[in-house]
Write a protein that holds these residues in place. Structure first.
Motif: not given
Length: 137
Positions: A58-63
């Motif tokens: 949930p916290l790896k938006f860009v990747l």
């Protein structure tokens, strides 16, 4: 949420099997149906992949957005290449757009199982409809 990886792999296997089926029948499928197939598979394959990945990480938006866009471009282009160059471009662009949107939609859904089930049911029904339309051409 631990079974999301299994669902993601299951969807990718279904897409692969569907590609093999379409590859055998590609000469019988017309231009318009080919365009719809590349857009639908590229779009829904990407949306389900993006939602599954953003639920898992949930916290790896860009990747996740980059990975989903690349996956979408590949799926759309591979299915579009079955038919002709214009269909390849349409699948590629649709996969790119859906790949950028899918993680945003998944993040806004807040790990909703109802939304995930909705996406999965629509994806499976869409595959069934495309299978039936390709079979009846």
């Amino acid at each position: 949420m631990g079974n999301l990886g299994v669902l993601l792999y299951g969807n990718l296997v279904l897409i692969g099997l569907f590609y093999l089926y379409l590859y055998k029948n590609r000469k019988l499928i017309g231009f318009q149906l080919g365009m719809n197939i590349s857009m639908l598979i590229g779009g829904f394959g990407t949306i389900s992949t993006g939602v599954f990945l953003i639920y898992q990480f949930p916290l790896k938006f860009v990747l996740i957005t980059i990975m989903t866009a690349v996956i979408g471009m590949l799926i759309g282009a591979i299915f579009g290449a079955l038919f002709d160059y214009q269909t390849l471009l349409t699948g590629y662009i649709n996969g790119l757009m859906m790949g950028i949107m899918a993680p945003m939609v998944g993040a806004a859904a807040n790990n909703s199982i109802v939304f995930l089930l909705f996406i999965e049911v629509v994806f499976l029904v869409s595959l069934l409809l495309v299978f039936l339309s390709a079979k009846n051409t």
